[in-house]
Design a protein around this motif. Structure first.
Motif, PDB file in Angstrom:
ATOM      1  N   TYR A 268      39.225  39.417  55.846  1.00  0.00           N
ATOM      2  CA  TYR A 268      39.965  38.226  55.410  1.00  0.00           C
ATOM      3  C   TYR A 268      41.334  38.099  56.059  1.00  0.00           C
ATOM      4  O   TYR A 268      42.085  37.178  55.725  1.00  0.00           O
ATOM      5  N   SER A 269      41.696  39.032  56.940  1.00  0.00           N
ATOM      6  CA  SER A 269      43.013  39.035  57.586  1.00  0.00           C
ATOM      7  C   SER A 269      44.131  38.943  56.551  1.00  0.00           C
ATOM      8  O   SER A 269      45.007  38.072  56.625  1.00  0.00           O
ATOM      9  N   ILE A 270      44.073  39.835  55.562  1.00  0.00           N
ATOM     10  CA  ILE A 270      45.071  39.860  54.497  1.00  0.00           C
ATOM     11  C   ILE A 270      45.834  41.179  54.565  1.00  0.00           C
ATOM     12  O   ILE A 270      45.418  42.125  55.233  1.00  0.00           O
ATOM     13  N   SER A 271      46.938  41.233  53.848  1.00  0.00           N
ATOM     14  CA  SER A 271      47.762  42.435  53.837  1.00  0.00           C
ATOM     15  C   SER A 271      47.108  43.543  53.008  1.00  0.00           C
ATOM     16  O   SER A 271      46.190  43.299  52.220  1.00  0.00           O
ATOM     17  N   HIS A 272      47.633  44.733  53.175  1.00  0.00           N
ATOM     18  CA  HIS A 272      47.146  45.878  52.417  1.00  0.00           C
ATOM     19  C   HIS A 272      47.334  45.643  50.917  1.00  0.00           C
ATOM     20  O   HIS A 272      46.442  45.911  50.119  1.00  0.00           O
ATOM     21  N   HIS A 273      48.491  45.121  50.548  1.00  0.00           N
ATOM     22  CA  HIS A 273      48.767  44.846  49.131  1.00  0.00           C
ATOM     23  C   HIS A 273      47.789  43.814  48.560  1.00  0.00           C
ATOM     24  O   HIS A 273      47.286  43.981  47.454  1.00  0.00           O
ATOM     25  N   ALA A 274      47.530  42.757  49.301  1.00  0.00           N
ATOM     26  CA  ALA A 274      46.600  41.719  48.826  1.00  0.00           C
ATOM     27  C   ALA A 274      45.192  42.281  48.652  1.00  0.00           C
ATOM     28  O   ALA A 274      44.491  41.946  47.696  1.00  0.00           O
ATOM     29  N   ALA A 275      44.780  43.146  49.554  1.00  0.00           N
ATOM     30  CA  ALA A 275      43.451  43.758  49.450  1.00  0.00           C
ATOM     31  C   ALA A 275      43.367  44.683  48.237  1.00  0.00           C
ATOM     32  O   ALA A 275      42.371  44.690  47.517  1.00  0.00           O
ATOM     33  N   LYS A 276      44.434  45.451  47.998  1.00  0.00           N
ATOM     34  CA  LYS A 276      44.455  46.320  46.815  1.00  0.00           C
ATOM     35  C   LYS A 276      44.411  45.494  45.541  1.00  0.00           C
ATOM     36  O   LYS A 276      43.733  45.850  44.579  1.00  0.00           O
ATOM     37  N   MET A 277      45.136  44.391  45.516  1.00  0.00           N
ATOM     38  CA  MET A 277      45.141  43.524  44.333  1.00  0.00           C
ATOM     39  C   MET A 277      43.771  42.909  44.094  1.00  0.00           C
ATOM     40  O   MET A 277      43.354  42.721  42.959  1.00  0.00           O
ATOM     41  N   ALA A 278      43.044  42.591  45.159  1.00  0.00           N
ATOM     42  CA  ALA A 278      41.692  42.033  45.005  1.00  0.00           C
ATOM     43  C   ALA A 278      40.774  43.037  44.323  1.00  0.00           C
ATOM     44  O   ALA A 278      40.002  42.674  43.430  1.00  0.00           O
ATOM     45  N   THR A 279      40.866  44.315  44.711  1.00  0.00           N
ATOM     46  CA  THR A 279      40.022  45.321  44.055  1.00  0.00           C
ATOM     47  C   THR A 279      40.457  45.533  42.614  1.00  0.00           C
ATOM     48  O   THR A 279      39.622  45.706  41.727  1.00  0.00           O
ATOM     49  N   LYS A 280      41.748  45.478  42.381  1.00  0.00           N
ATOM     50  CA  LYS A 280      42.264  45.649  41.020  1.00  0.00           C
ATOM     51  C   LYS A 280      41.815  44.489  40.126  1.00  0.00           C
ATOM     52  O   LYS A 280      41.385  44.693  38.993  1.00  0.00           O
ATOM     53  N   ARG A 281      41.905  43.275  40.641  1.00  0.00           N
ATOM     54  CA  ARG A 281      41.468  42.100  39.858  1.00  0.00           C
ATOM     55  C   ARG A 281      39.968  42.142  39.591  1.00  0.00           C
ATOM     56  O   ARG A 281      39.508  41.776  38.516  1.00  0.00           O
ATOM     57  N   TRP A 282      39.189  42.573  40.592  1.00  0.00           N
ATOM     58  CA  TRP A 282      37.742  42.668  40.401  1.00  0.00           C
ATOM     59  C   TRP A 282      37.430  43.662  39.295  1.00  0.00           C
ATOM     60  O   TRP A 282      36.604  43.387  38.435  1.00  0.00           O
ATOM     61  N   ARG A 283      38.098  44.820  39.285  1.00  0.00           N
ATOM     62  CA  ARG A 283      37.861  45.808  38.221  1.00  0.00           C
ATOM     63  C   ARG A 283      38.240  45.238  36.860  1.00  0.00           C
ATOM     64  O   ARG A 283      37.565  45.481  35.872  1.00  0.00           O
ATOM     65  N   TYR A 284      39.327  44.464  36.795  1.00  0.00           N
ATOM     66  CA  TYR A 284      39.739  43.831  35.551  1.00  0.00           C
ATOM     67  C   TYR A 284      38.676  42.848  35.066  1.00  0.00           C
ATOM     68  O   TYR A 284      38.336  42.822  33.889  1.00  0.00           O
ATOM     69  N   ILE A 285      38.154  42.038  35.973  1.00  0.00           N
ATOM     70  CA  ILE A 285      37.115  41.059  35.614  1.00  0.00           C
ATOM     71  C   ILE A 285      35.883  41.763  35.069  1.00  0.00           C
ATOM     72  O   ILE A 285      35.332  41.373  34.037  1.00  0.00           O
ATOM     73  N   ILE A 286      35.427  42.821  35.740  1.00  0.00           N
ATOM     74  CA  ILE A 286      34.246  43.550  35.290  1.00  0.00           C
ATOM     75  C   ILE A 286      34.500  44.210  33.944  1.00  0.00           C
ATOM     76  O   ILE A 286      33.649  44.156  33.048  1.00  0.00           O
ATOM     77  N   LYS A 287      35.656  44.809  33.774  1.00  0.00           N
ATOM     78  CA  LYS A 287      35.991  45.497  32.525  1.00  0.00           C
ATOM     79  C   LYS A 287      36.033  44.527  31.349  1.00  0.00           C
ATOM     80  O   LYS A 287      35.618  44.857  30.246  1.00  0.00           O
ATOM     81  N   ASN A 288      36.505  43.317  31.597  1.00  0.00           N
ATOM     82  CA  ASN A 288      36.679  42.335  30.521  1.00  0.00           C
ATOM     83  C   ASN A 288      35.652  41.211  30.577  1.00  0.00           C
ATOM     84  O   ASN A 288      35.893  40.139  30.049  1.00  0.00           O
ATOM     85  N   ARG A 289      34.547  41.449  31.211  1.00  0.00           N
ATOM     86  CA  ARG A 289      33.526  40.411  31.404  1.00  0.00           C
ATOM     87  C   ARG A 289      33.078  39.774  30.092  1.00  0.00           C
ATOM     88  O   ARG A 289      33.022  38.561  29.971  1.00  0.00           O
ATOM     89  N   ASN A 290      32.776  40.568  29.105  1.00  0.00           N
ATOM     90  CA  ASN A 290      32.288  40.025  27.822  1.00  0.00           C
ATOM     91  C   ASN A 290      33.346  39.232  27.099  1.00  0.00           C
ATOM     92  O   ASN A 290      33.068  38.163  26.558  1.00  0.00           O
ATOM     93  N   SER A 291      34.576  39.725  27.065  1.00  0.00           N
ATOM     94  CA  SER A 291      35.624  38.994  26.362  1.00  0.00           C
ATOM     95  C   SER A 291      35.999  37.702  27.083  1.00  0.00           C
ATOM     96  O   SER A 291      36.340  36.713  26.457  1.00  0.00           O
ATOM     97  N   LEU A 292      35.930  37.700  28.420  1.00  0.00           N
ATOM     98  CA  LEU A 292      36.231  36.481  29.173  1.00  0.00           C
ATOM     99  C   LEU A 292      35.142  35.437  29.022  1.00  0.00           C
ATOM    100  O   LEU A 292      35.408  34.244  29.058  1.00  0.00           O
ATOM    101  N   ALA A 293      33.901  35.864  28.833  1.00  0.00           N
ATOM    102  CA  ALA A 293      32.785  34.931  28.686  1.00  0.00           C
ATOM    103  C   ALA A 293      32.833  34.202  27.342  1.00  0.00           C
ATOM    104  O   ALA A 293      32.356  33.082  27.220  1.00  0.00           O
ATOM    105  N   ASN A 294      33.433  34.834  26.350  1.00  0.00           N
ATOM    106  CA  ASN A 294      33.499  34.249  25.005  1.00  0.00           C
ATOM    107  C   ASN A 294      34.651  33.285  24.834  1.00  0.00           C
ATOM    108  O   ASN A 294      34.769  32.646  23.810  1.00  0.00           O
ATOM    109  N   VAL A 295      35.524  33.170  25.823  1.00  0.00           N
ATOM    110  CA  VAL A 295      36.693  32.287  25.712  1.00  0.00           C
ATOM    111  C   VAL A 295      36.311  30.862  25.939  1.00  0.00           C
ATOM    112  O   VAL A 295      35.469  30.451  26.568  1.00  0.00           O
TER     113      VAL A 295
END
Length: 95
Positions: free
Chosen positions: A68-95
């Motif tokens: 994606y031609s992104i910075s190291h920080h942006a790539a780390k944040m993408a993995t962090k956000r993905w883990r957050y989404i997976i961890k909170n998948r059920n609670s986010l689906a109920n909103v």
């Protein structure tokens, strides 16, 4: 994560080829293509999801940076956000 030897298409460029990798169900086909300067047209979190069980986070960050031609920080944040989404998948689906 279990230490696993990389398959031919990811670990050794001399052994890789466009004809060989797609026909032997190589699970490293996507990162291999990215590391060989192909762009994969895939949503960032989908790419992380497809790589999360085969590569460590540091390598996923490198793959994201290259694709994606992104910075190291942006790539780390993408993995962090993905883990957050997976961890909170059920609670986010109920909103």
């Amino acid at each position: 994560m279990k230490k696993e030897s990389h398959h031919h298409c990811y670990g050794n460029k001399a052994n890789s080829s466009q004809n060989r990798c797609p026909h032997d169900n190589c699970k490293w086909l996507i990162p291999c293509k990215i590391l060989r300067n192909y762009k994969i047209d895939m949503f960032k979190y989908s790419l992380v999801n497809s790589l999360i069980n085969i590569l460590p986070r540091t390598e996923i960050v490198q793959i994201l940076m290259k694709n994606y031609s992104i910075s190291h920080h942006a790539a780390k944040m993408a993995t962090k956000r993905w883990r957050y989404i997976i961890k909170n998948r059920n609670s986010l689906a109920n909103v």
